[in-house]
Design an enzyme around this catalytic site. Structure first.
Site, short mmCIF file in Angstrom:
data_model
loop_
_atom_site.label_atom_id
_atom_site.label_comp_id
_atom_site.label_asym_id
_atom_site.label_seq_id
_atom_site.Cartn_x
_atom_site.Cartn_y
_atom_site.Cartn_z
N HIS A 9 66.40 97.39 16.32
CA HIS A 9 65.18 96.65 15.99
C HIS A 9 65.41 95.45 15.09
CE1 HIS A 9 63.19 100.00 17.99
NE2 HIS A 9 62.41 99.03 18.36
N ARG A 49 54.29 95.36 19.26
CA ARG A 49 54.87 96.56 18.63
C ARG A 49 54.07 96.84 17.35
NH1 ARG A 49 59.90 94.20 20.55
NH2 ARG A 49 61.11 95.79 21.63
N ARG A 67 50.80 98.15 22.32
CA ARG A 67 51.42 99.47 22.39
C ARG A 67 50.99 100.29 21.18
NH1 ARG A 67 57.83 99.93 22.21
NH2 ARG A 67 57.59 99.47 20.02
N GLU A 96 60.26 104.24 29.85
CA GLU A 96 61.47 104.06 29.04
C GLU A 96 62.27 105.35 28.93
OE1 GLU A 96 60.53 102.78 25.04
OE2 GLU A 96 58.65 103.89 25.02
N ASN A 98 65.14 98.88 26.72
CA ASN A 98 65.96 99.14 25.52
C ASN A 98 66.23 100.63 25.40
OD1 ASN A 98 65.44 96.47 25.15
ND2 ASN A 98 63.95 96.76 23.52
N ASP A 99 65.17 101.41 25.58
CA ASP A 99 65.35 102.85 25.53
C ASP A 99 65.82 103.41 26.86
OD1 ASP A 99 64.84 103.66 22.86
OD2 ASP A 99 62.72 103.20 23.14
N ARG A 125 71.56 102.89 21.46
CA ARG A 125 71.36 101.43 21.42
C ARG A 125 71.72 100.82 20.08
NH1 ARG A 125 64.72 101.14 21.72
NH2 ARG A 125 64.86 99.12 20.72
N CYS A 140 59.16 95.02 29.30
CA CYS A 140 59.09 94.45 27.95
C CYS A 140 60.35 94.75 27.15
CB CYS A 140 57.85 94.93 27.22
SG CYS A 140 57.78 96.72 27.10
C1 PEP Z 1 62.04 99.42 24.89
O1 PEP Z 1 62.41 100.55 24.58
O2 PEP Z 1 62.53 98.76 25.82
C2 PEP Z 1 60.98 98.76 24.13
C3 PEP Z 1 60.48 97.60 24.51
O3 PEP Z 1 60.54 99.37 23.00
P1 PEP Z 1 61.31 99.38 21.62
O4 PEP Z 1 62.43 98.38 21.70
O5 PEP Z 1 60.33 99.04 20.56
O6 PEP Z 1 61.82 100.79 21.55
MG MG Z 2 61.23 101.83 23.31
#
Ligand code: PEP
Ligand code: MG
Length: 542
Positions: free
Chosen positions: A191, A298, A334, A433, A456-457, A467, A504
């Protein structure tokens, strides 16, 4: 590679040249050393005290401005401690008497205070002990060159260097002063990296040993494209990078011609290119970069950097601001995704062995409906001011989505009874995700209004590659065939039910992935505002 160049993971593109500020995040290890020159050691101690004084005066001034005189008073007592003969004075006597290094002398004085006051249940004493620890720690950090640790205590043109930055550290960074940041650990989708892209400042993460490789004040070039940090460069390198920086900024300027152009693929499909935001004010950057909407807000960042939960009214104001600013454009908000690497100081959660697989996001919200309902009510109330859509994170099964919708329905009923208006037809969707959601997307698509793929997840769960962990970043591959299959499957499931599918996760702005995503028929791409224009250009060519 020359040893003044450190290679890490490029987390936010661009170039910066600035001076190092080390953010200390761990206790300094104190080793006793015998000294021969007492006067020199005492002078070293005094310099550290004076550095601490300068830092505290600045912090006090900033606190007076931002928080008021009341809250700033604590720093006045910290400054007074620097002159206290029982404290700093005692450390100096100890250097003289025991002929030991300043660090050890000071740490012994701090320990003595702790021992004397341990167990005394008096609030005033407790606070004084905390002050001594705090001021003592500051002097120690200055003695050891470990940095003062205050992100509020920085000059213009600063490059923040840290082992890691928490999301709330990054939320505190002042863009007018911080030109880049570098961290030892972390991956492209941690993050802190995402925040760097939101702030549009270059960043490199996963540099492994950058903290021990630089000193406060060092000049560093940050190459956020190649992921290289060049420490104390020579004149030739400096002018070469100054030119690259100018060239990069010129290209960014040129891309601005795409701001008001609709994005259409070569095959003639109109797609939306939207921005991800973390704070209400980030909409400005989305609009400035020609975003077609907000594809991910977020909201957990509204909950950070404060001492208690944001109230329903505070949240309502933030959401209303965003949807109003975006006008007719869609805004996907979200619901709270806390847990994992995102923590709230006022919401203690038990330590977990695997926080990313633990009690986070929708799991926490369904377990704490009191918290969840405050947010849902605020979202519903804001829905009449624009094109607001609600998205639930970390959905692994249909049951979770249906339960979340039940809570939403409950909030709608409450608001109706209270005579408060909301958009009854607002769209609700989910983040895909968790691999289970992608595999089961055919069923989910029948119930949701939209999907947004959270790569991302999704990547970390599919490939079992954390990650945040730079040691396994080589495995964290958005183009892995298993990841691509899940993405394709999700888009097809949505389309089969006549629903739209966005993305996203950071992959949506990944230059290498965009042609494949266009080919799969992705309808909406949402990314850091700073990537929007480059993505538009690539999508139009794909
Ligand atoms: C993701 O997981 O791709 C996402 C957009 O959410 P975050 O990065 O906040 O976990
Ligand atoms: Mg996520």
């Amino acid at each position: 590679m020359p040893n003044n160049i450190k290679k890490g993971i490029a987390a936010s593109k661009g170039y910066a040249i600035g001076h190092v500020f080390i953010k200390a995040d761990k206790e300094v290890e104190i080793v006793e050393k015998a000294i021969s020159n007492i006067e020199e050691e005492k002078a070293r101690f005094e310099t550290a005290v004076e550095d601490s004084r300068k830092q505290l005066i600045k912090i006090k001034e900033k606190a007076e401005k931002d928080l008021g005189a009341d809250k700033a008073a604590v720093f006045e007592s910290h400054i007074m401690l620097l002159d206290d003969p029982e404290f700093a004075g005692q450390a100096k006597s100890m250097i003289e008497d025991k002929k030991i290094n300043a660090e050890k002398a000071l740490s012994d004085v701090i320990d003595n205070f702790m021992t004397i006051f341990a167990g005394i249940e008096d609030e005033y004493i407790k606070e004084r002990v905390a002050d001594i620890k705090d001021v003592g720690g500051r002097i120690l950090n200055n003695l050891t060159g470990n940095g003062s640790g205050d992100l509020s205590d920085i000059e213009k043109g600063t490059i923040v260097v840290a082992n890691d930055l928490t999301p709330s550290d990054t939320a505190q960074l002042d863009k007018d002063k911080v030109v880049a940041f570098l961290t030892n650990i972390g991956g492209r989708t941690s993050h802190s990296a995402i925040m760097a892209r939101t702030l549009e400042i270059p960043a490199i993460v996963g540099l492994k040993d950058i903290v021990s490789s630089v000193k406060n004040g060092d000049t560093v070039i940050v190459d956020g494209i190649e992921g290289e940090a060049i420490i104390n460069p020579d004149e030739k390198t400096l002018s070469e990078y100054t030119a690259r920086k100018e060239e990069f900024e010129k290209k960014q300027e040129e891309l601005k011609k795409l701001i008001s152009i609709e994005t259409t693929t070569k095959a003639g499909k109109r797609v939306e290119v939207c921005g991800n935001i973390g704070k209400a004010k980030d909409v400005e950057a989305v609009l400035a970069n020609g975003g077609d909407g907000v594809g991910l807000f977020r909201t957990e960042f509204l909950y950070m950097d404060r001492e208690s939960m944001p109230t329903e009214d505070e949240q309502f104001e933030a959401y209303k601001h965003v949807v109003e600013k975006m006008g007719k454009r869609p805004v996907v908000i979200r619901t709270l995704d806390i847990g994992g690497d995102k923590k709230l100081p006022y919401l203690p959660l038990p330590e977990e062995m695997n926080p990313f697989l633990g009690f986070r996001a929708i799991r926490l919200c369904l377990g704490r409906k009191d918290i969840f309902k405050v947010q849902l009510r605020a979202l519903l109330r804001a829905s009449v001011y624009g094109n607001l859509k609600i998205m639930f994170p970390m959905i692994s099964s249909l049951e979770e989505f249906l339960e979340a919708k039940e809570v939403l329905k409950e909030c709608m009923n409450e608001l109706t009874k209270e005579g408060k208006s909301f958009n009854e037809n607002l769209e609700t969707g989910i983040m895909v995700e968790i691999p289970a959601a992608a595999v089961n997307s055919e069923e989910l698509a029948k119930h949701v209004d939209f999907f947004s793929i959270g790569t991302n997840d999704l990547i970390q769960y599919t490939l079992a590659a954390d990650r945040m962990n730079e040691k396994v970043s080589y495995l964290y591959n958005p183009m892995h065939p298993a990841v691509l299959k899940l993405i394709k499957m999700t888009i097809e499931s949505a389309h089969k039910e006549g629903k739209w599918c966005g993305m996203c996760g950071e992959m949506a702005g990944d230059e290498k992935a965009i042609p494949t995503l266009v080919e799969y028929g992705l309808d909406e791409f949402s990314m850091s505002a700073s990537s929007i224009l480059t993505a538009k250009e690539l999508i139009m060519k794909a």
